[in-house]
Design a protein around this motif. Sequence first.
Motif, PDB file in Angstrom:
ATOM      1  N   ALA A 172      -3.563  -1.607 -13.076  1.00 18.47           N
ATOM      2  CA  ALA A 172      -2.879  -1.651 -11.785  1.00 18.47           C
ATOM      3  C   ALA A 172      -3.647  -0.878 -10.710  1.00 18.47           C
ATOM      4  O   ALA A 172      -4.173   0.212 -10.954  1.00 18.47           O
ATOM      5  N   VAL A 173      -3.694  -1.464  -9.524  1.00 14.63           N
ATOM      6  CA  VAL A 173      -4.242  -0.757  -8.367  1.00 14.63           C
ATOM      7  C   VAL A 173      -3.302   0.411  -8.046  1.00 14.63           C
ATOM      8  O   VAL A 173      -2.079   0.246  -8.033  1.00 14.63           O
ATOM      9  N   PRO A 174      -3.827   1.610  -7.795  1.00 14.14           N
ATOM     10  CA  PRO A 174      -2.946   2.741  -7.480  1.00 14.14           C
ATOM     11  C   PRO A 174      -2.204   2.532  -6.165  1.00 14.14           C
ATOM     12  O   PRO A 174      -2.671   1.809  -5.284  1.00 14.14           O
ATOM     13  N   HIS A 175      -1.052   3.176  -6.060  1.00 12.33           N
ATOM     14  CA  HIS A 175      -0.231   3.116  -4.853  1.00 12.33           C
ATOM     15  C   HIS A 175      -0.186   4.499  -4.211  1.00 12.33           C
ATOM     16  O   HIS A 175      -0.141   5.508  -4.896  1.00 12.33           O
ATOM     17  N   GLU A 176      -0.193   4.518  -2.889  1.00 13.84           N
ATOM     18  CA  GLU A 176      -0.033   5.768  -2.128  1.00 13.84           C
ATOM     19  C   GLU A 176       0.942   5.503  -0.991  1.00 13.84           C
ATOM     20  O   GLU A 176       0.865   4.452  -0.339  1.00 13.84           O
ATOM     21  N   ARG A 177       1.830   6.441  -0.727  1.00 15.72           N
ATOM     22  CA  ARG A 177       2.751   6.298   0.389  1.00 15.72           C
ATOM     23  C   ARG A 177       2.297   7.172   1.560  1.00 15.72           C
ATOM     24  O   ARG A 177       2.253   8.402   1.451  1.00 15.72           O
ATOM     25  N   CYS A 178       1.895   6.502   2.637  1.00 14.82           N
ATOM     26  CA  CYS A 178       1.517   7.181   3.884  1.00 14.82           C
ATOM     27  C   CYS A 178       0.555   8.349   3.671  1.00 14.82           C
ATOM     28  O   CYS A 178       0.831   9.486   4.100  1.00 14.82           O
ATOM     29  N   PRO A 179      -0.583   8.125   3.024  1.00 13.06           N
ATOM     30  CA  PRO A 179      -1.529   9.240   2.882  1.00 13.06           C
ATOM     31  C   PRO A 179      -2.068   9.651   4.253  1.00 13.06           C
ATOM     32  O   PRO A 179      -2.133   8.841   5.182  1.00 13.06           O
ATOM     33  N   SER A 180      -2.450  10.902   4.370  1.00 12.96           N
ATOM     34  CA  SER A 180      -3.058  11.368   5.609  1.00 12.96           C
ATOM     35  C   SER A 180      -4.406  10.669   5.798  1.00 12.96           C
ATOM     36  O   SER A 180      -4.978  10.117   4.852  1.00 12.96           O
ATOM     37  N   LEU A 181      -4.915  10.720   7.024  1.00 10.72           N
ATOM     38  CA  LEU A 181      -6.236  10.138   7.285  1.00 10.72           C
ATOM     39  C   LEU A 181      -7.295  10.790   6.396  1.00 10.72           C
ATOM     40  O   LEU A 181      -8.175  10.120   5.854  1.00 10.72           O
ATOM     41  N   CYS A 373      -2.700  -6.366  -8.699  1.00 13.66           N
ATOM     42  CA  CYS A 373      -1.421  -5.941  -8.136  1.00 13.66           C
ATOM     43  C   CYS A 373      -0.633  -7.161  -7.692  1.00 13.66           C
ATOM     44  O   CYS A 373      -1.195  -8.240  -7.497  1.00 13.66           O
ATOM     45  N   ILE A 374       0.669  -6.994  -7.555  1.00 12.92           N
ATOM     46  CA  ILE A 374       1.518  -7.941  -6.854  1.00 12.92           C
ATOM     47  C   ILE A 374       1.806  -7.312  -5.507  1.00 12.92           C
ATOM     48  O   ILE A 374       2.518  -6.296  -5.424  1.00 12.92           O
ATOM     49  N   LEU A 375       1.232  -7.849  -4.449  1.00 12.30           N
ATOM     50  CA  LEU A 375       1.420  -7.278  -3.123  1.00 12.30           C
ATOM     51  C   LEU A 375       2.757  -7.749  -2.563  1.00 12.30           C
ATOM     52  O   LEU A 375       2.991  -8.945  -2.382  1.00 12.30           O
ATOM     53  N   MET A 376       3.630  -6.797  -2.303  1.00 14.38           N
ATOM     54  CA  MET A 376       4.999  -7.072  -1.873  1.00 14.38           C
ATOM     55  C   MET A 376       5.125  -6.909  -0.360  1.00 14.38           C
ATOM     56  O   MET A 376       4.299  -6.251   0.280  1.00 14.38           O
ATOM     57  N   PRO A 377       6.180  -7.486   0.252  1.00 15.49           N
ATOM     58  CA  PRO A 377       6.382  -7.304   1.685  1.00 15.49           C
ATOM     59  C   PRO A 377       6.414  -5.828   2.071  1.00 15.49           C
ATOM     60  O   PRO A 377       7.056  -5.011   1.398  1.00 15.49           O
ATOM     61  N   GLY A 378       5.699  -5.479   3.128  1.00 11.96           N
ATOM     62  CA  GLY A 378       5.624  -4.099   3.592  1.00 11.96           C
ATOM     63  C   GLY A 378       4.487  -3.305   3.004  1.00 11.96           C
ATOM     64  O   GLY A 378       4.243  -2.176   3.427  1.00 11.96           O
ATOM     65  N   GLN A 379       3.774  -3.872   2.024  1.00 10.31           N
ATOM     66  CA  GLN A 379       2.647  -3.167   1.420  1.00 10.31           C
ATOM     67  C   GLN A 379       1.328  -3.637   2.044  1.00 10.31           C
ATOM     68  O   GLN A 379       1.216  -4.768   2.515  1.00 10.31           O
ATOM     69  N   VAL A 380       0.331  -2.749   2.022  1.00 13.01           N
ATOM     70  CA  VAL A 380      -0.989  -3.034   2.569  1.00 13.01           C
ATOM     71  C   VAL A 380      -2.031  -2.692   1.515  1.00 13.01           C
ATOM     72  O   VAL A 380      -2.055  -1.564   1.006  1.00 13.01           O
ATOM     73  N   LEU A 381      -2.878  -3.652   1.184  1.00 16.08           N
ATOM     74  CA  LEU A 381      -3.939  -3.432   0.196  1.00 16.08           C
ATOM     75  C   LEU A 381      -5.248  -3.132   0.915  1.00 16.08           C
ATOM     76  O   LEU A 381      -5.682  -3.903   1.774  1.00 16.08           O
ATOM     77  N   PHE A 382      -5.862  -2.008   0.565  1.00 13.39           N
ATOM     78  CA  PHE A 382      -7.203  -1.700   1.056  1.00 13.39           C
ATOM     79  C   PHE A 382      -8.218  -2.314   0.101  1.00 13.39           C
ATOM     80  O   PHE A 382      -8.258  -1.965  -1.086  1.00 13.39           O
ATOM     81  N   ILE A 383      -9.026  -3.248   0.618  1.00 11.96           N
ATOM     82  CA  ILE A 383     -10.082  -3.898  -0.163  1.00 11.96           C
ATOM     83  C   ILE A 383     -11.414  -3.404   0.388  1.00 11.96           C
ATOM     84  O   ILE A 383     -11.808  -3.778   1.501  1.00 11.96           O
ATOM     85  N   PRO A 384     -12.129  -2.554  -0.352  1.00  7.92           N
ATOM     86  CA  PRO A 384     -13.404  -2.035   0.166  1.00  7.92           C
ATOM     87  C   PRO A 384     -14.416  -3.154   0.404  1.00  7.92           C
ATOM     88  O   PRO A 384     -14.338  -4.236  -0.194  1.00  7.92           O
ATOM     89  N   VAL A 385     -15.359  -2.881   1.284  1.00  9.68           N
ATOM     90  CA  VAL A 385     -16.388  -3.856   1.616  1.00  9.68           C
ATOM     91  C   VAL A 385     -17.110  -4.313   0.344  1.00  9.68           C
ATOM     92  O   VAL A 385     -17.385  -3.514  -0.560  1.00  9.68           O
ATOM     93  N   LYS A 386     -17.353  -5.616   0.263  1.00  2.00           N
ATOM     94  CA  LYS A 386     -18.068  -6.254  -0.858  1.00  2.00           C
ATOM     95  C   LYS A 386     -17.278  -6.264  -2.168  1.00  2.00           C
ATOM     96  O   LYS A 386     -17.780  -6.734  -3.198  1.00  2.00           O
ATOM     97  N   TYR A 387     -16.058  -5.739  -2.164  1.00  4.22           N
ATOM     98  CA  TYR A 387     -15.238  -5.801  -3.369  1.00  4.22           C
ATOM     99  C   TYR A 387     -14.795  -7.245  -3.584  1.00  4.22           C
ATOM    100  O   TYR A 387     -14.310  -7.904  -2.661  1.00  4.22           O
ATOM    101  N   TRP A 388     -14.984  -7.739  -4.789  1.00  3.54           N
ATOM    102  CA  TRP A 388     -14.562  -9.103  -5.104  1.00  3.54           C
ATOM    103  C   TRP A 388     -13.037  -9.151  -5.209  1.00  3.54           C
ATOM    104  O   TRP A 388     -12.424  -8.261  -5.799  1.00  3.54           O
ATOM    105  N   HIS A 389     -12.422 -10.185  -4.637  1.00  4.32           N
ATOM    106  CA  HIS A 389     -10.961 -10.296  -4.722  1.00  4.32           C
ATOM    107  C   HIS A 389     -10.530 -11.761  -4.837  1.00  4.32           C
ATOM    108  O   HIS A 389     -11.106 -12.653  -4.209  1.00  4.32           O
ATOM    109  N   TYR A 390      -9.534 -11.956  -5.666  1.00  4.43           N
ATOM    110  CA  TYR A 390      -8.911 -13.264  -5.916  1.00  4.43           C
ATOM    111  C   TYR A 390      -7.455 -13.144  -5.501  1.00  4.43           C
ATOM    112  O   TYR A 390      -6.789 -12.156  -5.815  1.00  4.43           O
ATOM    113  N   VAL A 391      -6.948 -14.140  -4.758  1.00  2.00           N
ATOM    114  CA  VAL A 391      -5.594 -14.056  -4.216  1.00  2.00           C
ATOM    115  C   VAL A 391      -4.843 -15.357  -4.492  1.00  2.00           C
ATOM    116  O   VAL A 391      -5.360 -16.441  -4.216  1.00  2.00           O
ATOM    117  N   ARG A 392      -3.626 -15.234  -5.039  1.00  2.00           N
ATOM    118  CA  ARG A 392      -2.752 -16.406  -5.215  1.00  2.00           C
ATOM    119  C   ARG A 392      -1.377 -16.093  -4.645  1.00  2.00           C
ATOM    120  O   ARG A 392      -0.757 -15.093  -4.998  1.00  2.00           O
TER     121      ARG A 392
END
Length: 405
Positions: A172-181, A373-392
């Motif tokens: 699972a991709v880790p989750h963070e709630r409102c991390p600081s900058l 991960c299952i991206l749910m409403p209200g969530q934001v996924l950070f995908i780093p540059v050049k990271y391979w990703h598949y989405v359905r």
Amino acid sequence: MAGSAGLWEEVRALLPDSEEELSLALSGEVDDCVPPLLLRARALLYGAAPPCEAALRRLGDVVRDYAWEKLNAGPWRDVGKAWRQVYAYGCLFGALAEVAARRPLEPAVRLCDMGLLMGASVQNDVLARLVRLLQAHLPRAERRSAAPGGAKVPPRARTEPPPAPAVRPEDAVPHERCPSLERFRDQYLIPQKPVVLEGIIDHWPCMKKWSVDYVCQVAGCRTVPVELGSRYTDEEWSQKLMTVNDFISQYIVNEPECVGYLAQHQLFDQIPELKEDISIPDYCCLGEGEEDDITINAWFGPAGTISPLHQDPQQNFLAQVFGRKYIRLYSPQDSENLYPHESQLLHNTSQVDVEDPDLTKFPNFRKAAFQSCILMPGQVLFIPVKYWHYVRSLDISFSVSFWWS
């Protein structure tokens, strides 16, 4: 609603006061026959009020047809900005002719959208200002109707969605709630690690407002490019221009076998009402570019739409507004095990069907470690540059992505 004398005055107010102020300046050279056509159309606009719509329409048609041939004569990257401006002027003159003739406004709206999609900005983005004015004058029913027979589309209506793939805790991709900058920078941006961020878009107006029906209200009459096919690597994949209403009716409400997907880089520029409901994530300030360099994309479609395993050249925040998406991520370090296409066009896309891999043909794919991960409403996924990703997409889904450096 057909145009009226009052509407013509509103439309005319969007143009410069005098003929000379509408400069018709172009960013490059065009064929010698084009400037006289533009000047004749301009003269009509500043002659009788309203102008001779038949003559203005003919000139608009000629200018658009001539420019269209130039726009389609070769690769898009080779099309000069001047020809795109000529096409935009042709769309402008055609749309103004429709209003002057007091005709139904839908053709004028379509012409504005074609100019916004295929043309280049002219007269301080006059097409964007014009289409917003015209859209406000459309009958409400025509802006809302997307279902057959004009019935109101129920928000997020659909049959029972298929079960979501299992996400094992160890993958699972880790989750963070409102991390600081600082925490986001140190824990995820600098080491280039994916993370699902929670709570950072709860304040967006779209989280309470957007639904299939709301999209119909705001954008139903607008013409947009739609991708046809479940994934862009399929041989039958194609693109088509259609109104948002037609797209929702044909590919969302009726759940056809053919998949249509609205994947649009210009949607928020075309329809500012939607852009006003979102905002750029604060974490983008950690990038090197300016805010104007951030590309905002809309992704709207039914369940079953797939983005094949691919990588992008920028950092990506994928924000889920409604619906769910299954996403699988692979590190750039595993690129050799992911079998990218050899062609230049698809070099950033894997040949492997992630959820049904041919391990005889692609044996090293089993060596590639992934997160999901299952991206749910209200969530934001950070995908780093050049990271391979598949989405359905697992449901009717609307996502917004931000590409930044």
